[in-house]
Design a protein around this motif. Structure first.
Motif, short mmCIF file in Angstrom:
data_model
loop_
_atom_site.label_atom_id
_atom_site.label_comp_id
_atom_site.label_asym_id
_atom_site.label_seq_id
_atom_site.Cartn_x
_atom_site.Cartn_y
_atom_site.Cartn_z
N SER A 11 0.89 -1.18 -0.12
CA SER A 11 0.00 0.18 -0.08
C SER A 11 0.92 1.31 -0.06
O SER A 11 0.65 2.23 -0.51
N LEU A 12 1.88 1.17 0.96
CA LEU A 12 2.75 2.31 0.87
C LEU A 12 3.36 2.53 -0.45
O LEU A 12 3.53 3.85 -1.07
N ALA A 13 4.11 1.44 -1.19
CA ALA A 13 4.53 1.43 -2.43
C ALA A 13 3.73 2.23 -3.49
O ALA A 13 3.96 2.90 -4.23
N ALA A 14 2.44 1.77 -3.53
CA ALA A 14 1.37 2.23 -4.30
C ALA A 14 1.02 3.59 -4.12
O ALA A 14 0.56 4.37 -4.99
N ALA A 15 1.36 4.28 -2.99
CA ALA A 15 0.88 5.68 -2.54
C ALA A 15 1.92 6.38 -2.78
O ALA A 15 1.80 7.69 -2.92
N LEU A 16 3.19 6.30 -3.05
CA LEU A 16 4.32 7.00 -3.36
C LEU A 16 4.39 7.81 -4.54
O LEU A 16 3.66 7.26 -5.65
N PRO A 17 5.14 9.11 -4.69
CA PRO A 17 4.83 9.64 -5.94
C PRO A 17 5.57 8.79 -7.14
O PRO A 17 6.37 7.93 -6.80
N PRO A 18 4.88 8.79 -8.35
CA PRO A 18 3.84 10.06 -8.81
C PRO A 18 2.40 9.59 -8.77
O PRO A 18 1.47 10.11 -9.27
N ALA A 55 -1.35 9.38 -7.81
CA ALA A 55 -2.53 10.13 -6.81
C ALA A 55 -3.01 9.53 -5.91
O ALA A 55 -3.65 8.30 -6.09
N VAL A 56 -3.38 9.74 -4.75
CA VAL A 56 -3.77 9.05 -3.64
C VAL A 56 -4.86 9.79 -2.92
O VAL A 56 -4.61 10.98 -2.48
N PRO A 57 -6.31 9.15 -2.65
CA PRO A 57 -7.28 9.84 -2.05
C PRO A 57 -6.83 9.96 -0.50
O PRO A 57 -5.76 9.18 0.01
N LEU A 58 -7.47 10.66 0.20
CA LEU A 58 -7.00 11.08 1.73
C LEU A 58 -7.52 9.99 2.44
O LEU A 58 -6.89 9.58 3.48
N ALA A 59 -8.68 9.16 2.13
CA ALA A 59 -8.86 8.07 2.88
C ALA A 59 -7.65 6.88 2.90
O ALA A 59 -7.35 6.53 4.23
N GLU A 60 -6.81 6.86 1.87
CA GLU A 60 -5.76 5.94 1.92
C GLU A 60 -4.67 6.59 2.53
O GLU A 60 -3.88 5.85 3.11
N VAL A 61 -4.37 8.03 2.76
CA VAL A 61 -3.39 8.56 3.58
C VAL A 61 -3.69 8.32 4.93
O VAL A 61 -2.75 8.14 5.73
#
Length: 398
Positions: free
Chosen positions: A48-55, A57-63
């Protein structure tokens, strides 16, 4: 004071928890390493962390989910360190958190974001937690990195010549004795990204550099990669996976039918070459190295070949385990904050002034601040097991 330092770097593979006994005596800060534990992120959280890193685009729910998951992972590591290393005697936790974005544009850093909600650590351990170290330096006009440069300056002060501290994580950075400090460029970031791309996600890194060792450096490709504008920027400067990620490899044409082993050999040379260029540029006579990249024998060997006339030694030789050096450094930064002392050197980060770093999450019993120190330490002495035994103080075990 017995402090646990928590660190997960830009390779985001594990949380390191290092426990240190820290004492301030006049202008001398003494660090006695007690030991460390390292806890890998579980596969789901790491993915999940790898998928959220730049570039991405991540929804706030995932953050929010990541902030919670990383906070729990850091809390579990702190609990283990307190139990297994400190015999439940720790007094403070200093948590770097997990960097997910470092907002650098036009040679300036405008913001930085580390996840890993410290409330989870305080709740699990009952201890006060100092966290979110980088933001204050950025607010003061600094790069927010390399943030452990003050520790390096205090630690290496007094060694002959011009000793330079080097850390090779996902990003590599150096600190010179005149306070010059900066990220040299990719450490293992591009290597790890290439391995994941070529293996379809089955592999996270090139274990022992085995794939790179079977490849040949592509000179033309290396020359093109060395043209990256970041390398020519003056210090202080910082970079991250916002720049050096899988998309960077694609745009450079590294993933278009090239032989895996040759790409990895070329990227290994790129990392070693940019580090070596930086080390020479600051006039190093000695390199004291740490970080996960030093466990890659091909990368470490290539760097030593490029710096044949400059000795490269692991930080272990000076008393700080290379695998845990940054976790110990954040224990020092947390200790300085607890004593009301600045933990940055403006020469290193480019800030307008030194800053007391971080924010405090109280423990179960709140937090009683120690008496403020009159002045900041001028040197850091690492008390090795031999020295501690000579002083009559047995060293804790891992």
């Amino acid at each position: 004071m017995l402090v646990i330092g928590l660190m997960s770097g830009t390779s985001y593979d594990a949380v390191d928890a290092a426990a240190a006994e820290l004492r301030l005596d006049g202008d001398r800060l003494t660090l006695r390493p007690l030991g460390m534990v390292s806890a890998s992120y579980d596969a789901g959280l790491r993915a999940s962390l790898a998928a959220a890193l730049p570039p991405a685009a991540v929804p706030l729910a995932e953050v929010c989910r990541l902030d919670t998951g990383i906070g729990r992972a850091f809390a579990a590591a702190a609990v283990r360190a307190n139990r297994e290393v400190c015999a439940e005697r720790a007094e403070l936790v200093a948590s770097h958190g997990q960097t997910v974005f470092h907002w650098a544009e036009g040679g300036r850093v405008h913001g930085t974001l580390q996840l890993g909600q410290p409330a989870w650590i305080a709740e699990a351990t009952g201890l006060p937690v100092v966290a979110d170290f980088r933001a204050r330096d950025v607010a003061a006009g600094g790069q927010g990195a390399p943030l452990v440069s003050l520790v390096d300056l205090l630690w290496l002060r007094g060694r002959p010549g011009r000793p330079v501290a080097l850390n090779i994580g996902g990003i590599a950075n150096v600190t010179a004795p005149d306070g010059t400090a900066f990220d040299t460029g990719p450490g293992c970031a591009l290597l790890d990204a290439a391995v994941r791309e070529f293996s379809g996600g089955r592999l996270a890194y090139d274990a022992d550099g085995a794939l790179a060792a079977r490849g040949e450096v592509d000179g033309r490709l290396l020359h093109r990669l060395l043209g990256e504008p970041y390398y020519a920027l003056p210090a202080p400067k910082t970079t991250g996976k916002e720049v050096f990620h899988a998309g960077y490899l694609r745009s450079a044409g590294l993933l278009d039918g090239a032989r895996t082993e040759d790409v990895l050999a070329t990227l290994t040379m790129l990392t070693a070459r940019t580090i070596a260029d930086a080390v020479r540029a600051v006039g190093a006579t000695e390199v004291v190295a740490s970080g996960g990249g030093m466990r890659n024998p091909v990368l470490a060997g290539t760097l030593r070949e490029l710096l044949a006339e400059i000795p490269v030694r692991a930080s272990d030789e000076l008393g700080l385990p290379a695998a845990a050096k940054e976790a110990y450094a954040f224990a020092v930064l947390g200790f300085l904050t607890a004593h009301g002392l600045p933990a940055t050197d403006p020469r290193s980060t480019g800030a307008r002034h030194p800053s007391v770093l971080g924010s405090l999450t109280p423990g179960t019993a709140g937090f009683r601040w120690p008496a403020p120190a009159e002045y900041p330490p001028q040197r850091l002495v690492v008390e090795t097991p031999e020295r501690a035994t000579a002083n009559g103080t047995p060293v804790g075990s891992r």
